[in-house]
Design a protein around this motif. Structure first.
Motif, PDB file in Angstrom:
ATOM      1  N   UNK A  19       0.804  -1.221   0.000  1.00  0.00           N
ATOM      2  CA  UNK A  19       0.000   0.000   0.000  1.00  0.00           C
ATOM      3  C   UNK A  19       0.840   1.276   0.000  1.00  0.00           C
ATOM      4  N   UNK A  20       2.108   1.179   0.408  1.00  0.00           N
ATOM      5  CA  UNK A  20       2.926   2.391   0.491  1.00  0.00           C
ATOM      6  C   UNK A  20       3.806   2.597  -0.741  1.00  0.00           C
ATOM      7  N   UNK A  21       3.628   1.776  -1.771  1.00  0.00           N
ATOM      8  CA  UNK A  21       4.404   1.919  -3.002  1.00  0.00           C
ATOM      9  C   UNK A  21       3.738   2.926  -3.934  1.00  0.00           C
ATOM     10  N   UNK A  22       4.473   3.450  -4.916  1.00  0.00           N
ATOM     11  CA  UNK A  22       3.853   4.368  -5.891  1.00  0.00           C
ATOM     12  C   UNK A  22       2.664   3.712  -6.586  1.00  0.00           C
ATOM     13  N   UNK A  23       1.594   4.484  -6.749  1.00  0.00           N
ATOM     14  CA  UNK A  23       0.328   3.944  -7.238  1.00  0.00           C
ATOM     15  C   UNK A  23       0.253   3.941  -8.763  1.00  0.00           C
ATOM     16  N   UNK A  24      -0.131   2.784  -9.303  1.00  0.00           N
ATOM     17  CA  UNK A  24      -0.512   2.656 -10.712  1.00  0.00           C
ATOM     18  C   UNK A  24      -1.992   2.306 -10.731  1.00  0.00           C
ATOM     19  N   UNK A  25      -2.800   3.168 -11.324  1.00  0.00           N
ATOM     20  CA  UNK A  25      -4.252   2.987 -11.375  1.00  0.00           C
ATOM     21  C   UNK A  25      -4.644   2.558 -12.785  1.00  0.00           C
ATOM     22  N   UNK A  26      -5.282   1.389 -12.883  1.00  0.00           N
ATOM     23  CA  UNK A  26      -5.633   0.815 -14.175  1.00  0.00           C
ATOM     24  C   UNK A  26      -7.138   0.935 -14.397  1.00  0.00           C
ATOM     25  N   UNK A  27      -7.547   1.804 -15.318  1.00  0.00           N
ATOM     26  CA  UNK A  27      -8.959   2.004 -15.627  1.00  0.00           C
ATOM     27  C   UNK A  27      -9.429   0.897 -16.556  1.00  0.00           C
ATOM     28  N   UNK A  28     -10.500   0.243 -16.156  1.00  0.00           N
ATOM     29  CA  UNK A  28     -11.032  -0.858 -16.953  1.00  0.00           C
ATOM     30  C   UNK A  28     -11.556  -0.390 -18.288  1.00  0.00           C
ATOM     31  N   UNK A  79     -14.112  10.363 -11.789  1.00  0.00           N
ATOM     32  CA  UNK A  79     -14.055   9.173 -10.939  1.00  0.00           C
ATOM     33  C   UNK A  79     -12.605   8.746 -10.718  1.00  0.00           C
ATOM     34  N   UNK A  80     -11.803   8.752 -11.785  1.00  0.00           N
ATOM     35  CA  UNK A  80     -10.414   8.319 -11.673  1.00  0.00           C
ATOM     36  C   UNK A  80      -9.640   9.212 -10.713  1.00  0.00           C
ATOM     37  N   UNK A  81      -9.818  10.526 -10.848  1.00  0.00           N
ATOM     38  CA  UNK A  81      -9.117  11.453  -9.958  1.00  0.00           C
ATOM     39  C   UNK A  81      -9.586  11.289  -8.516  1.00  0.00           C
ATOM     40  N   UNK A  82     -10.895  11.113  -8.318  1.00  0.00           N
ATOM     41  CA  UNK A  82     -11.425  10.932  -6.964  1.00  0.00           C
ATOM     42  C   UNK A  82     -10.949   9.621  -6.357  1.00  0.00           C
ATOM     43  N   UNK A  83     -10.788   8.593  -7.182  1.00  0.00           N
ATOM     44  CA  UNK A  83     -10.309   7.312  -6.676  1.00  0.00           C
ATOM     45  C   UNK A  83      -8.869   7.427  -6.191  1.00  0.00           C
ATOM     46  N   UNK A  84      -8.046   8.184  -6.910  1.00  0.00           N
ATOM     47  CA  UNK A  84      -6.671   8.421  -6.447  1.00  0.00           C
ATOM     48  C   UNK A  84      -6.687   9.055  -5.064  1.00  0.00           C
ATOM     49  N   UNK A  85      -7.533  10.053  -4.887  1.00  0.00           N
ATOM     50  CA  UNK A  85      -7.619  10.718  -3.585  1.00  0.00           C
ATOM     51  C   UNK A  85      -8.116   9.759  -2.512  1.00  0.00           C
ATOM     52  N   UNK A  86      -9.116   8.944  -2.835  1.00  0.00           N
ATOM     53  CA  UNK A  86      -9.659   8.013  -1.854  1.00  0.00           C
ATOM     54  C   UNK A  86      -8.640   6.957  -1.451  1.00  0.00           C
ATOM     55  N   UNK A  87      -7.786   6.574  -2.399  1.00  0.00           N
ATOM     56  CA  UNK A  87      -6.759   5.573  -2.108  1.00  0.00           C
ATOM     57  C   UNK A  87      -5.564   6.165  -1.379  1.00  0.00           C
ATOM     58  N   UNK A  88      -5.434   7.482  -1.407  1.00  0.00           N
ATOM     59  CA  UNK A  88      -4.358   8.143  -0.684  1.00  0.00           C
ATOM     60  C   UNK A  88      -2.988   7.923  -1.272  1.00  0.00           C
ATOM     61  N   UNK A  89      -2.912   7.652  -2.570  1.00  0.00           N
ATOM     62  CA  UNK A  89      -1.615   7.333  -3.155  1.00  0.00           C
ATOM     63  C   UNK A  89      -1.175   8.255  -4.259  1.00  0.00           C
ATOM     64  N   UNK A  90      -1.737   9.461  -4.324  1.00  0.00           N
ATOM     65  CA  UNK A  90      -1.439  10.333  -5.459  1.00  0.00           C
ATOM     66  C   UNK A  90      -0.145  11.098  -5.347  1.00  0.00           C
ATOM     67  N   UNK A  91       0.310  11.687  -6.446  1.00  0.00           N
ATOM     68  CA  UNK A  91      -0.254  11.495  -7.781  1.00  0.00           C
ATOM     69  C   UNK A  91       0.033  10.091  -8.303  1.00  0.00           C
ATOM     70  N   UNK A  92      -0.814   9.606  -9.180  1.00  0.00           N
ATOM     71  CA  UNK A  92      -0.743   8.227  -9.637  1.00  0.00           C
ATOM     72  C   UNK A  92      -0.415   8.157 -11.127  1.00  0.00           C
ATOM     73  N   UNK A  93       0.185   7.045 -11.489  1.00  0.00           N
ATOM     74  CA  UNK A  93       0.350   6.689 -12.895  1.00  0.00           C
ATOM     75  C   UNK A  93      -0.981   6.082 -13.339  1.00  0.00           C
ATOM     76  N   UNK A  94      -1.673   6.744 -14.246  1.00  0.00           N
ATOM     77  CA  UNK A  94      -2.980   6.286 -14.708  1.00  0.00           C
ATOM     78  C   UNK A  94      -2.830   5.577 -16.048  1.00  0.00           C
ATOM     79  N   UNK A  95      -3.439   4.405 -16.166  1.00  0.00           N
ATOM     80  CA  UNK A  95      -3.424   3.672 -17.427  1.00  0.00           C
ATOM     81  C   UNK A  95      -4.842   3.319 -17.821  1.00  0.00           C
ATOM     82  N   UNK A  96      -5.132   3.439 -19.108  1.00  0.00           N
ATOM     83  CA  UNK A  96      -6.454   3.086 -19.618  1.00  0.00           C
ATOM     84  C   UNK A  96      -6.321   2.249 -20.868  1.00  0.00           C
TER      85      UNK A  96
END
Length: 280
Positions: A19-28, A79-96
């Protein structure tokens, strides 16, 4: 798998890595299972916290009315930006991937502070529908074969899986992988009503989604590092769409997968993950 509340809805997520590693967020595109398990595991092994998630009206996320979505593409980006905030790991690498790549483009344009990098896989810079004149459209012969098939009985898990496998074969993807993924998606779909099944299995909610205003002209505003991944054999969004994204996003890296179509095939997992791990 669990859900996280963000931007007024529940979003289905699955996490890999610490949970403390840099966040990669994968949008389905539209469900999280568009992203192969092996890719998520490889990114996590590379020192990332990987979170893949379902878009609205798919998987474990809030499902309302896929035939008349009361939200827009820009809502999905929020939604993607709000999810980063909710996860507490921003800024995130976003992939779609696929239509999720459209979400990712708008998200990094509308919410730049939330993201450190962007990866766009098998997507294009214009909304569903006729593309711009300089962009290649869906391959007509392939689409003719794809849409000539009768729809399955959506209440029959095996029939839905077989339908996905036949579609994958037409598109040039791995039919066995598609069959397995479709069965898993069916298991996670809230009910067998055709509109809900088609939103999950085919992403058809996007054909009814308000995707205005255009965003292609804003691509030069993207300042975060960008990776464009595209299958050379993609008949749905032909490779010229990925090449256009790479030209129009400043400094973008283009990775063309010679043996790939619309999905990320197993032999390309290492190549894609290594490229993604080079981004912040």
């Amino acid at each position: 798998m669990t859900t996280v509340h963000a931007n007024g809805v529940a979003l289905g997520i699955e996490s890999f890595g610490p949970d403390d590693a840099p966040l990669v967020l994968l949008a389905g595109g539209t469900t999280m299972l568009s992203w192969p398990d092996a890719l998520c595991e490889r990114l996590a092994a590379g020192g990332r916290r990987v979170v893949r998630y379902d878009l609205r009206d798919s998987g474990e996320s809030t499902t309302a009315d896929p035939e008349a979505p009361a939200y827009t593409l820009r809502t999905l980006a929020a939604d993607a930006a709000a999810l980063v905030e909710a996860l507490g790991g921003g800024p995130a690498h976003l992939a779609g991937i696929g239509v999720g790549g459209m979400v990712a483009q708008v998200a990094v344009l509308d919410h730049p502070a939330a993201f450190s990098a962007v990866t766009l896989v098998g997507t294009r810079a214009v909304a569903p529908g006729p593309p711009d004149a300089d962009l290649p459209d869906h391959d007509a012969a392939t689409m003719g074969r794809l849409f000539a098939r009768p729809l399955p009985d959506w209440s029959d898990r095996g029939a839905v899986a077989d339908f996905a496998a036949s579609g994958a074969e037409i598109l040039g993807n791995d039919p066995d992988a598609a069959r397995t993924a479709a069965a898993r998606i069916w298991d996670r779909t809230p009910g067998t009503a055709p509109p809900v099944q088609m939103a999950n299995q085919l992403g058809l909610v996007f054909s009814r989604l308000d995707c205005s205003p255009r965003w292609r002209e804003r691509l030069p505003e993207i300042t975060v590092p960008a990776l464009i991944v595209h299958g050379r054999r993609d008949p749905f969004f032909p490779v010229g769409n990925g090449e256009a994204l790479a030209r129009e996003i400043p400094g973008a890296q283009l990775l063309i997968l010679d043996a790939a179509a619309t999905a990320i095939p197993a032999p390309a997992i290492d190549q894609v993950s290594e490229a993604m791990l080079k981004l912040p």
